[in-house]
Design an enzyme around this catalytic site. Structure first.
Site, mmCIF file in Angstrom:
data_model
loop_
_atom_site.group_PDB
_atom_site.id
_atom_site.type_symbol
_atom_site.label_atom_id
_atom_site.label_comp_id
_atom_site.label_asym_id
_atom_site.label_seq_id
_atom_site.Cartn_x
_atom_site.Cartn_y
_atom_site.Cartn_z
ATOM 1 N N GLU A 93 0.828 -1.197 0.000
ATOM 2 C CA GLU A 93 0.000 0.000 0.000
ATOM 3 C C GLU A 93 0.868 1.256 0.000
ATOM 4 O O GLU A 93 1.931 1.289 0.620
ATOM 5 C CB GLU A 93 -0.916 -0.020 1.233
ATOM 6 C CG GLU A 93 -1.764 -1.283 1.257
ATOM 7 C CD GLU A 93 -2.874 -1.269 2.293
ATOM 8 O OE1 GLU A 93 -2.901 -0.353 3.127
ATOM 9 O OE2 GLU A 93 -3.707 -2.190 2.242
ATOM 10 N N CYS A 106 3.580 8.341 1.343
ATOM 11 C CA CYS A 106 4.060 7.355 2.315
ATOM 12 C C CYS A 106 4.268 6.040 1.561
ATOM 13 O O CYS A 106 3.334 5.480 0.991
ATOM 14 C CB CYS A 106 3.013 7.215 3.421
ATOM 15 S SG CYS A 106 3.444 6.005 4.664
ATOM 16 N N CYS A 113 5.756 -7.344 7.445
ATOM 17 C CA CYS A 113 6.830 -6.891 8.332
ATOM 18 C C CYS A 113 7.046 -7.946 9.397
ATOM 19 O O CYS A 113 6.090 -8.526 9.916
ATOM 20 C CB CYS A 113 6.467 -5.560 8.983
ATOM 21 S SG CYS A 113 7.793 -4.906 10.029
ATOM 22 N N CYS A 117 5.026 -5.163 15.736
ATOM 23 C CA CYS A 117 4.636 -4.177 16.749
ATOM 24 C C CYS A 117 3.169 -4.428 17.113
ATOM 25 O O CYS A 117 2.345 -4.720 16.237
ATOM 26 C CB CYS A 117 4.837 -2.762 16.223
ATOM 27 S SG CYS A 117 6.564 -2.431 15.820
ATOM 28 N N CYS A 120 0.101 -2.630 15.228
ATOM 29 C CA CYS A 120 0.236 -2.344 13.797
ATOM 30 C C CYS A 120 -0.399 -3.429 12.924
ATOM 31 O O CYS A 120 -0.157 -4.622 13.120
ATOM 32 C CB CYS A 120 1.718 -2.204 13.464
ATOM 33 S SG CYS A 120 2.036 -2.073 11.699
ATOM 34 N N GLU A 167 9.818 -2.468 7.661
ATOM 35 C CA GLU A 167 10.894 -1.744 8.351
ATOM 36 C C GLU A 167 11.967 -1.437 7.302
ATOM 37 O O GLU A 167 12.696 -2.340 6.855
ATOM 38 C CB GLU A 167 11.452 -2.622 9.484
ATOM 39 C CG GLU A 167 12.797 -2.186 10.042
ATOM 40 C CD GLU A 167 12.869 -0.718 10.471
ATOM 41 O OE1 GLU A 167 12.093 -0.302 11.334
ATOM 42 O OE2 GLU A 167 13.714 0.013 9.914
ATOM 43 N N SER A 198 11.603 6.284 8.436
ATOM 44 C CA SER A 198 11.104 5.999 9.775
ATOM 45 C C SER A 198 11.458 4.566 10.158
ATOM 46 O O SER A 198 11.167 3.627 9.421
ATOM 47 C CB SER A 198 9.581 6.175 9.786
ATOM 48 O OG SER A 198 9.070 5.789 11.028
ATOM 49 N N SER A 220 10.226 5.345 15.648
ATOM 50 C CA SER A 220 8.965 4.979 16.309
ATOM 51 C C SER A 220 9.281 4.601 17.743
ATOM 52 O O SER A 220 9.735 3.488 18.002
ATOM 53 C CB SER A 220 8.336 3.779 15.593
ATOM 54 O OG SER A 220 8.112 4.095 14.251
ATOM 55 N N ASN A 297 -4.914 4.946 15.734
ATOM 56 C CA ASN A 297 -5.929 4.635 14.728
ATOM 57 C C ASN A 297 -6.333 3.180 14.885
ATOM 58 O O ASN A 297 -5.481 2.291 14.848
ATOM 59 C CB ASN A 297 -5.360 4.855 13.319
ATOM 60 C CG ASN A 297 -5.002 6.307 13.093
ATOM 61 O OD1 ASN A 297 -5.850 7.182 13.198
ATOM 62 N ND2 ASN A 297 -3.728 6.570 12.822
ATOM 63 N N CYS A 340 -1.791 5.985 9.943
ATOM 64 C CA CYS A 340 -0.595 5.374 10.496
ATOM 65 C C CYS A 340 -0.919 4.083 11.247
ATOM 66 O O CYS A 340 -1.806 4.061 12.094
ATOM 67 C CB CYS A 340 0.021 6.389 11.445
ATOM 68 S SG CYS A 340 1.696 6.029 11.804
HETATM 69 S S1 SF4 Z 1 5.006 -0.432 13.034
HETATM 70 FE FE1 SF4 Z 1 6.469 -0.566 11.351
HETATM 71 S S2 SF4 Z 1 8.098 -1.881 12.177
HETATM 72 FE FE2 SF4 Z 1 6.324 -2.187 13.519
HETATM 73 S S3 SF4 Z 1 5.255 -3.983 12.658
HETATM 74 FE FE3 SF4 Z 1 4.342 -2.134 11.740
HETATM 75 S S4 SF4 Z 1 5.453 -1.861 9.819
HETATM 76 FE FE4 SF4 Z 1 6.675 -3.232 11.097
#
Ligand code: SF4
Length: 368
Positions: A93, A106, A113, A117, A120, A167, A198, A220, A297, A340
């Site tokens: 995306e 973005c 990933c 996190c 996310c 990442e 980032s 982050s 979000n 985000c």
């Molecule tokens: S916040 Fe960034 S580093 Fe963390 S899981 Fe999501 S995409 Fe990966």
């Protein structure tokens, strides 16, 4: 395409090397770069300042291959999200955030990933693979082309954030190569201040980036103590806050005391207390920094919630009062899941099962 190259994979230095390898002068790379990235011409036959013979030769050696946009979603606030399919069926995306004075894109750097996190959507998809340079720069190329076609006039992006899926420092070589194209005067000509990478805190990557391609750095952070941060950003177990902030200090010092931006997603009753804010002020006190507070979000299944506005304002006030420039980021595109932490794409199931594998990159590795 067997044995043929994708010219989109080349930054200018590698394109110059390519031309040298076929006994052509290196300035050919500048000519091709301007056709492709400035004028958006990718048909070799139309590159009229190259000889007909050279154009034929180049088309026998390679082509310009882009990922394909399969869906576009438009938010009420003007944000646009594109879903782009890659050659292997993975979908990533890309989000355009238009504002009065700037247009920010973005960009995703990985399909999925591995860092997981807790808040996310991408992390919940698992990891499939790194994007190639062409798949990264292709997102930028396509965004400018699509919007130019809508508007019937040339559309230029003013800011890029490597903040989409993945990442970026775990896909170091391809990301740096793509960012070099963004900065190149014969391509997009963006200043380093307008290209932001980032990271969740890949310390060896931060150090390498500082010497290879020192763009604006965003980190982050999301928590002010190691216990909580390890829960929210598991990479913290490998690179705890003190180690991460030392890397940020080196990055800033080696780059004219540049400001490091810290992203802090505010999660109700998790990391939003006054004592969290105070801890953050003492962590960042001696570092040229600014803080972006991001009201959470919603992502289904995470269990996190957004704090109320008074809590957010109080948190920001504590940081501002301590002299740390802090803004609350406006939520953009949440109605199309483009905000985000909401980007999910679609990563292929086979690779999804491989999500615990180490992420391959020849320059930056996480061990242990
Ligand atoms: S916040 Fe960034 S580093 Fe963390 S899981 Fe999501 S995409 Fe990966």
């Amino acid at each position: 395409m067997e044995n043929k190259v994708n010219f989109f994979d080349y930054d200018r230095v590698s394109l110059e090397a390519f031309f040298s390898s076929i006994d052509e002068p290196s300035y050919r790379a500048r000519q091709v770069f301007q056709w492709v990235h400035r004028r958006k011409v990718i048909n070799l036959a139309d590159m009229t300042d190259l000889s007909v013979e050279l154009r034929h030769r180049l088309s026998s050696l390679g082509s310009f291959e882009l990922p394909k946009v399969v869906e576009e979603r438009r938010s009420q606030d003007g944000t646009i999200k594109w879903l782009t399919t890659l050659w292997d069926g993975n979908i990533v995306e890309t989000v355009l955030i238009p504002e009065v004075k700037r247009n920010t894109l973005c960009i995703s750097s990985q399909a999925g990933c591995a860092l997981k996190c807790a808040f996310c959507a991408t992390g919940r998809q698992g990891f499939s693979r790194n994007l190639s340079t062409s798949e990264i720069i292709g997102q930028l190329w396509l965004a400018e082309e699509i919007v130019s076609n809508y508007r019937q006039e040339q559309f230029k992006l003013s800011n890029i954030v490597m903040m989409g899926m993945g990442e970026p420092l775990l896909n170091y070589s391809n990301v740096v190569s793509a960012m070099k194209i963004m900065l190149d005067d014969f391509a997009y000509g963006l200043s380093r201040r307008r290209v932001t990478l980032s990271t969740a805190g890949v310390v060896p990557g931060i150090d390498l980036l500082g010497s290879d391609c020192p763009v604006s750095l965003a980190v982050s952070l999301h928590a002010a103590d190691d216990n909580l941060r390890s829960r929210l950003v598991p990479l913290n177990k490998k690179y705890p806050i003190s180690v991460l902030l030392n890397a940020c200090r080196r990055y800033s010092k080696n780059n004219l005391n540049s400001t490091v931006t810290f992203e802090y997603i505010l999660l109700k009753d998790v990391n939003d207390s006054e004592s969290d804010a105070l801890k953050l002020t003492s962590l960042l006190g001696d570092l040229p920094s600014k803080v972006n507070l991001i009201p959470y979000n919603q992502v289904e299944g995470t269990g996190f919630m957004v704090p109320n506005i008074d809590v957010i304002n109080k948190f920001r006030m504590i940081l501002n009062d301590a002299g740390i420039i802090t803004i609350t980021r406006k939520t953009r595109g949440s109605d199309i899941d483009a905000a985000c932490g909401q980007l999910a794409g679609r990563v292929d199931e086979y690779s999804n099962r491989q999500q615990n594998k180490k992420v391959p990159d020849e320059k930056v590795k996480i061990s242990g």
